[in-house]
Every structure is written in structure tokens, then in C-alpha cells.
Scaffold this motif. Structure first.
Motif, PDB file in Angstrom:
ATOM      1  N   LEU A 270       0.826  -0.751  -0.185  1.00  0.00           N
ATOM      2  CA  LEU A 270      -0.319  -0.227   0.635  1.00  0.00           C
ATOM      3  C   LEU A 270       0.857   1.080  -0.167  1.00  0.00           C
ATOM      4  O   LEU A 270       1.593   1.469   0.699  1.00  0.00           O
ATOM      5  CB  LEU A 270      -1.174   0.355   1.364  1.00  0.00           C
ATOM      6  CG  LEU A 270      -2.514  -0.368   1.114  1.00  0.00           C
ATOM      7  CD1 LEU A 270      -2.520  -0.805   2.203  1.00  0.00           C
ATOM      8  CD2 LEU A 270      -3.297  -0.240  -0.505  1.00  0.00           C
TER       9      LEU A 270
ATOM     10  N   THR B 231      -0.436   0.207  -4.999  1.00  0.00           N
ATOM     11  CA  THR B 231      -1.927  -1.111  -4.768  1.00  0.00           C
ATOM     12  C   THR B 231      -2.137   1.543  -3.536  1.00  0.00           C
ATOM     13  O   THR B 231      -1.867   1.417  -2.833  1.00  0.00           O
ATOM     14  CB  THR B 231      -2.919  -0.987  -3.423  1.00  0.00           C
ATOM     15  OG1 THR B 231      -2.255  -2.559  -4.218  1.00  0.00           O
ATOM     16  CG2 THR B 231      -4.166  -0.356  -3.250  1.00  0.00           C
TER      17      THR B 231
ATOM     18  N   ALA C 174       4.129  -1.493   3.805  1.00  0.00           N
ATOM     19  CA  ALA C 174       3.655   0.291   3.546  1.00  0.00           C
ATOM     20  C   ALA C 174       4.308   1.501   3.306  1.00  0.00           C
ATOM     21  O   ALA C 174       5.178   1.791   4.335  1.00  0.00           O
ATOM     22  CB  ALA C 174       1.743  -0.105   4.288  1.00  0.00           C
TER      23      ALA C 174
END
Length: 218
Positions: free
Chosen positions: A3, A106, A174
Motif C-alpha cells: 500500500l 496499490t 506500506a
């Protein structure tokens, strides 16, 4: 899935979309100018101070569209996007987003600002995943209230954990980019926290922790 999470206001945008919405309403003479501007400015200062009553603020921000015809509200938002938001886009933010896309990450925006304001912005930026404070809608009309946990301070962590569980994902590797000390709960949680044009409190904390500090301002 890795992420890449972004705050929106004063991070990807060179300004605050929440406050800009209030200014738009004032300039379009859709609210009482003096009272609305004074309250809008005070709420923004409360946010900067980390003292915002997010429930009270969202009722204020959403009250002008509560109960109104959906087509009328959509026209207001389109005019707001064109006049107030597009000038806040940043070329360096586009480059940063592209760099994460190229790595197969993402992309997600997580913002305290409500989805009415931020939905079209995320769409325009090509960011599929948006966690925002959720306005209540009944019979296609905004009620002026919100539902669920607002994505403010620790609420960002709560909502993100819910999203991760729902999608069977984790925060391993992330990234999170933010300008605000209000986002320290989430910045402390990710493997790659980045302070972007940070406020003084966040800048000092980031430098003490050895976090990257960067600017997206052109």
C-alpha cells in the motif's frame, strides 16, 4: 500487495479542500458570508492545533447541502472542483503517484475530509481506494450528519484496519505520506512514513525519528 497511502489536504493538494469548500460556499453566496467564514476559519485553526471536534465540524460542513436536490448539489460540487480544487493540483504529486504505480503499489487516499468533497478528487487523481469521513445519505439526499468512525487522528487507524481485514491485506511494507501531526498515529504504524511539507510539530518529530521529509510544492 504493498500500500502507498496518502493524506490529501496540504499533502497531495497544495491547500485544504475542507476549508476551500467553506470558502466556495461563501464566495458563491450560498451561505451567510460573515458567519460561515468565521466558523470555517475557526474550525480550520482547531484542526491545525489538533483540537478539532470532528463531529461538530462535519455537521457544519455538510449543513448547506442537507436535504437539497441531488442535481443542485452535484452542480455545486462540479463548480467547486473547477474553481477551488483544480488550482491546488501539484505536478510533483502526480510524479510521486506515478512512481508508486510503476512499482506496482496499490494507491489509497485516507483523509479526514468527507467523501462528498474528496470523492471526485480521488477519482480525478486516478486513485481507486479512498477512506474518508462518510456523510449520511437517505433517499439520495444528504442528511447533514455522518455515519461510522470519522477518518481523523486515531480514526484513520481504525478505518484502515477495518479495510485491511475486509480485503485480507496487511500493512507490510506500506508507505504513508502526510503533512500533519494529526496523522502521527498512522505514520507511526507503517514501515515507510514520510513527512510532506510538514507542520512544525510533525517536522520536528520526523527529523527526531529519522523519517524522510520532502516537499511537493512546485
Amino acid at each position: 500487495m504493498t500500500l502507498a497511502i496518502f493524506d490529501l489536504d496540504n499533502t497531495l493538494l497544495a491547500g485544504d479542500s475542507d476549508h476551500a469548500w467553506g470558502e466556495f460556499l461563501v464566495d458563491a453566496e450560498l451561505v451567510d458570508p460573515e458567519s460561515h467564514r468565521q466558523q470555517n476559519d475557526q474550525f480550520y485553526q482547531d484542526y491545525l492545533n489538533g483540537e478539532l471536534d470532528v463531529y461538530r465540524y462535519q455537521r457544519f460542513a455538510l449543513s448547506p447541502i442537507a436535504g437539497r436536490d441531488p442535481e443542485e448539489v452535484a452542480a455545486w460540487r462540479k463548480a467547486f472542483m473547477n474553481s477551488r480544487i483544480k488550482p491546488l493540483y501539484q505536478r510533483k504529486a502526480d510524479t510521486l503517484l506515478a512512481s508508486h504505480r510503476d512499482r506496482g503499489h496499490t494507491l489509497m487516499i485516507i483523509t479526514a475530509t468527507n467523501r462528498f468533497v474528496t470523492g471526485p478528487i480521488a477519482e480525478a487523481m486516478g486513485i481507486e481506494h479512498l477512506l474518508a469521513t462518510e456523510p449520511e445519505v437517505v433517499d439520495s439526499r444528504y442528511t447533514g450528519d455522518i455515519v461510522g468512525v470519522p477518518t481523523y487522528q486515531d480514526g484513520k487507524v481504525v478505518r484502515l484496519r477495518e479495510w485491511l481485514e475486509e480485503h485480507g491485506e496487511s500493512l507490510e511494507g506500506a508507505w504513508f505520506y502526510s503533512d500533519s501531526h494529526n496523522d502521527l498515529p498512522l505514520l507511526k504504524l507503517v514501515d515507510n512514513p514520510v513527512a510532506v511539507d510538514p507542520d512544525p510539530t510533525l517536522e520536528q518529530y520526523a527529523r527526531d525519528q529519522g523519517w524522510p521529509v520532502m516537499s511537493l510544492r512546485d
